[in-house]
Motif scaffolding. Structure first.
Motif, PDB file in Angstrom:
ATOM      1  N   TYR A  79       0.832  -1.204   0.000  1.00 43.64           N
ATOM      2  CA  TYR A  79       0.000   0.000   0.000  1.00 43.64           C
ATOM      3  C   TYR A  79       0.868   1.256   0.000  1.00 43.64           C
ATOM      4  O   TYR A  79       0.604   2.210  -0.725  1.00 43.64           O
TER       5      TYR A  79
ATOM      6  N   TYR B  33       2.303   1.722  -3.462  1.00 44.88           N
ATOM      7  CA  TYR B  33       1.270   2.249  -4.360  1.00 44.88           C
ATOM      8  C   TYR B  33       1.005   3.723  -4.055  1.00 44.88           C
ATOM      9  O   TYR B  33       0.933   4.548  -4.953  1.00 44.88           O
TER      10      TYR B  33
ATOM     11  N   MET C 164      -5.376   3.585  -8.881  1.00 45.15           N
ATOM     12  CA  MET C 164      -4.581   3.992  -7.718  1.00 45.15           C
ATOM     13  C   MET C 164      -4.590   5.512  -7.569  1.00 45.15           C
ATOM     14  O   MET C 164      -4.652   6.032  -6.459  1.00 45.15           O
TER      15      MET C 164
ATOM     16  N   TRP D 281      -7.398  -4.371  -1.290  1.00 43.91           N
ATOM     17  CA  TRP D 281      -7.543  -3.440  -2.402  1.00 43.91           C
ATOM     18  C   TRP D 281      -8.933  -3.547  -3.021  1.00 43.91           C
ATOM     19  O   TRP D 281      -9.564  -2.543  -3.343  1.00 43.91           O
TER      20      TRP D 281
END
Length: 167
Positions: free
Chosen positions: A6, A9, A55, A77
């Protein structure tokens, strides 16, 4: 998804989002970045151009919500995709983030709860309680609530509870 992924990202997309925002980069650069990552780091998954745009949307949804940022990293996600794409307000997003974590909802159950308007039903249920009860423990508030979802009955859109009560 683990916390490190995470964070990766988040940082990659924060950089992309900022560059696009100040118009240093055009939109085609996202596809080029995707192709570069896939070519140079083939073992890293999830960096297709479509995923990078998702994203980016995810980042832009939560970047100004420091209260929610830690919570979004604690669920998958796919759960996050459902929440940020279907919830209209930050309050609704926060509600579903917390309840998903608390109740361990599957993606399918989360979608069902959103479709069944759990957030709205909960808010209406809380507003009918006295102020004294609302100030008490939040778990107690939900104790006095009876809500039912009768989607499986295929009732007409316009119906009254009184029509279905026993006389």
């Amino acid at each position: 998804m683990d916390y490190k992924l995470y964070t990766l990202y988040w940082n990659v997309v924060a950089y992309i989002s900022q560059k696009i925002e100040v118009s240093e980069w055009g939109q085609s650069v996202v596809k080029e970045i995707s192709e570069f990552i896939i070519k140079t780091e083939p073992e890293i998954r999830g960096f297709s151009d479509k995923n990078l745009w998702r994203m980016k949307q995810f980042y832009e949804t939560y970047k100004d919500s420091p209260k929610l940022s830690p919570t979004v990293r604690e669920i998958s996600w796919s759960h996050n995709m459902v929440i940020f794409s279907r919830c209209k307000t930050p309050e609704e997003q926060e509600f579903y983030l917390k309840i998903t974590k608390q109740e361990g909802y599957s993606k399918r159950e989360l979608e069902r709860q959103i479709y069944a308007s759990l957030f709205e039903r909960t808010m209406v249920g809380q507003s009918t309680l006295s102020p004294a009860l609302r100030e008490m423990d939040s778990e107690l508030v939900n104790t006095f609530k009876d809500t039912y979802v009768f989607d499986f009955l295929n009732l007409p859109d316009i119906h009254s509870e009184n029509d279905y009560r026993k006389v």
